[in-house]
Structure formats: structure tokens, C-alpha cells
Motif scaffolding. Structure first.
Motif, short mmCIF file in Angstrom:
data_model
loop_
_atom_site.label_atom_id
_atom_site.label_comp_id
_atom_site.label_asym_id
_atom_site.label_seq_id
_atom_site.Cartn_x
_atom_site.Cartn_y
_atom_site.Cartn_z
N ARG A 1 0.87 -1.15 0.10
CA ARG A 1 0.01 0.17 -0.15
C ARG A 1 0.76 1.23 0.14
N ALA A 2 2.08 1.25 0.82
CA ALA A 2 2.86 2.40 0.72
C ALA A 2 3.53 2.64 -0.61
N LEU A 3 3.75 1.51 -1.28
CA LEU A 3 4.23 1.72 -2.71
C LEU A 3 3.47 2.36 -3.64
N LEU A 4 2.09 1.74 -3.37
CA LEU A 4 1.04 2.25 -4.36
C LEU A 4 0.68 3.82 -4.08
N GLN A 5 0.79 4.21 -2.97
CA GLN A 5 0.68 5.57 -2.54
C GLN A 5 1.58 6.56 -3.28
N GLN A 6 2.78 5.99 -3.55
CA GLN A 6 3.59 6.65 -4.31
C GLN A 6 3.42 6.89 -5.68
N LEU A 7 2.56 6.04 -6.32
CA LEU A 7 2.37 5.97 -7.87
C LEU A 7 0.92 5.98 -7.92
N SER A 8 0.64 7.32 -8.33
CA SER A 8 -0.85 7.83 -8.06
C SER A 8 -1.66 7.43 -9.61
N HIS A 9 -0.83 7.16 -10.71
CA HIS A 9 -1.50 6.66 -11.78
C HIS A 9 -1.54 5.30 -12.06
N CYS A 10 -0.84 4.25 -10.89
CA CYS A 10 -0.88 2.82 -11.34
C CYS A 10 -2.32 2.31 -11.33
N GLU A 11 -2.33 1.54 -12.32
CA GLU A 11 -3.83 0.59 -12.43
C GLU A 11 -3.58 -0.57 -12.52
N ILE A 12 -2.39 -1.33 -12.79
CA ILE A 12 -2.10 -2.63 -12.79
C ILE A 12 -1.04 -2.87 -11.71
N VAL A 13 -1.16 -4.12 -10.88
CA VAL A 13 0.19 -4.78 -10.18
C VAL A 13 0.14 -5.90 -10.72
N VAL A 14 1.36 -6.15 -11.40
CA VAL A 14 1.63 -7.55 -12.19
C VAL A 14 2.43 -8.41 -11.38
N THR A 15 2.08 -9.65 -11.18
CA THR A 15 2.85 -10.73 -10.55
C THR A 15 3.15 -11.93 -11.73
N THR A 16 4.25 -12.60 -11.64
CA THR A 16 4.64 -13.33 -12.49
C THR A 16 5.02 -14.79 -12.08
N GLY A 17 4.86 -15.14 -10.92
CA GLY A 17 5.00 -16.28 -10.29
C GLY A 17 4.06 -16.50 -9.01
N LYS A 18 4.08 -17.86 -8.63
CA LYS A 18 3.27 -18.38 -7.55
C LYS A 18 3.53 -17.73 -6.29
N LYS A 19 4.69 -17.55 -5.99
CA LYS A 19 5.06 -16.94 -4.52
C LYS A 19 4.68 -15.54 -4.33
#
Length: 232
Positions: free
Chosen positions: A147-165
Motif C-alpha cells: 500500500r505504501a508503494l502504491l501511494q507513491q504511484l498515483s497513476h498505477c492501474e495494474i500490479v503485475v505478478t509473474t510467479g506463484k510465490k
């Protein structure tokens, strides 16, 4: 060793040293120095361009002995930067210095800043249960405050993960009960960006060559995601 081979070896060493030294500002020196007693703290600072619309969250970087640059996806045999080269430039080697077995770090950073592609990981500290880079042998000691990361990215629309972990860690963090399948996305509950848009969790196939999917099919998945968000 003949003259050409010697020159080639010198070029390889010089390129790796240039990559490792020029962008040392991406290293988290404090974390590297405090890593001890089997606990590794994240060796890189978050890469968060202010215009980022996409945030890639992996699990944790591989051991530094596997790096060819001080940046995200640093292992030369990982295909992340080849996939992005193919998606955006039609050339899997666009970000690759083949002779030096290294990635073109300066071009990668400039490209990600221009496009708005951010990077960090779902863990800030881990223990490696085996001496390899496999996610299943990572024990998360300290999860990332996403959440702290996303608060620094006011235009972010997608969080991408590429692995199960990484996907499992993120789903646990946000209390997401239905993990998305590869190539699909789900809304992250009660998370909107600074523009009032819903932020989604989007799952892509791993760029590791150990993941059983052809390079071409991985490219297709990544291209679809980048096109959906309007970056290509």
C-alpha cells in the motif's frame, strides 16, 4: 588466446563492470550491509517512476552472484528484458548486449521511465532455504508494505505478478480469496489510484526459462497486458 578472443574477453569484463558500477544508485547499500544470519534484506531500492501505470512485483531478487546488472531481473538467463524487447521493439535482443552477456541498463532505465513501468518485490527480507533462485525455497521474513508503494504511484492501474510465490504473498496481503489465473486479472479490494481508478492484480507467466511455456506464448501474454493498459 588470440587477439580477437582477448579483445572479446576484455569487452565482456568492461561491459559488466560498467553495468554494475554506473547504476549503483539502485542498490540499497544499508540493506545489503545489514543482511546477516541467513536473512537477506532487499538489495535494490524500489524503482517507482511518477508516471507509472504498471507495477511489477516479483518475489525477491536472485543471489547477487547471478546478476549481470544492478537492477530488476538481473539474471542474464531470465527473459524478462527479452520479452519487453520483443513486445515494444519486435526484437528480443533490443536490451541485450550479446557479446558481453549483459543487459543494456541505461536503455532499460530510460525506457521504463518513459513508459511508466515500476518494479519492486513482495518481500523486503527473506531466508533462502536452498542455495538457488527458486521461489519455493524462499521464506518471507518481512513482506513489503505494498500500500505504501502504491501511494507513491498515483497513476498505477495494474500490479503485475509473474510467479506463484509473489501472487500468493500479494493475495494474502490484500485478502484476495480468488487468485487470478495466468493471463487474467482481479480487482484489488478497496484500492483505487490517485485518479480514482480501480487498481487490479494482473498475473502473467514467469519470465524464468524454468517456466514451461514457449517464449512466443509468454510474449503474447505480456503484449496483451501492455496493450490493455495502453502502453503498446
Amino acid at each position: 588466446m588470440d587477439g580477437d578472443a582477448c579483445q572479446q574477453a576484455q569487452m565482456t569484463i568492461a561491459m559488466k563492470e560498467w553495468n554494475m558500477d554506473l547504476q549503483s544508485e539502485y542498490l540499497n547499500i544499508d540493506n545489503i550491509e545489514k543482511s546477516a544470519d541467513g536473512v537477506e534484506y532487499h538489495p535494490l531500492i524500489p524503482f517507482l517512476p511518477s508516471n507509472a501505470k504498471v507495477l511489477f512485483l516479483g518475489s525477491f531478487p536472485p543471489q547477487r552472484k547471478r546478476w549481470c546488472m544492478n537492477f530488476y531481473y538481473p539474471n542474464f538467463i531470465n527473459d524478462h528484458w527479452r520479452i519487453e524487447g520483443e513486445v515494444f521493439f519486435g526484437n528480443r535482443n533490443h536490451f541485450v548486449c550479446t557479446n558481453a552477456k549483459a543487459f543494456r541498463l541505461k536503455e532499460i532505465v530510460a525506457f521504463c521511465q518513459k513508459k511508466g513501468i515500476a518494479f519492486f518485490d513482495t518481500a523486503c527480507a527473506v531466508r533462502r532455504l536452498k542455495d538457488n533462485a527458486a521461489d519455493e525455497f524462499l521464506e518471507v521474513v518481512e513482506p513489503t508494505d505494498i500500500r505504501a508503494l502504491l501511494q507513491q504511484l498515483s497513476h498505477c492501474e495494474i500490479v503485475v505478478t509473474t510467479g506463484k510465490k509473489a501472487t500468493d504473498t500479494l493475495c494474502q496481503y490484500f485478502n484476495i480469496t480468488d487468485s487470478p489465473k495466468v493471463g487474467a486479472f482481479v480487482p484489488i479490494p478497496a484500492v483505487v489510484n490517485g485518479d480514482g481508478r480501480q487498481v487490479n492484480l494482473y498475473r502473467l507467466p514467469s519470465s524464468s526459462r524454468a517456466y514451461p511455456l514457449s517464449f512466443e506464448k509468454k510474449v503474447a501474454f505480456y503484449r496483451e497486458m501492455f496493450a490493455w493498459i495502453g502502453l503498446c
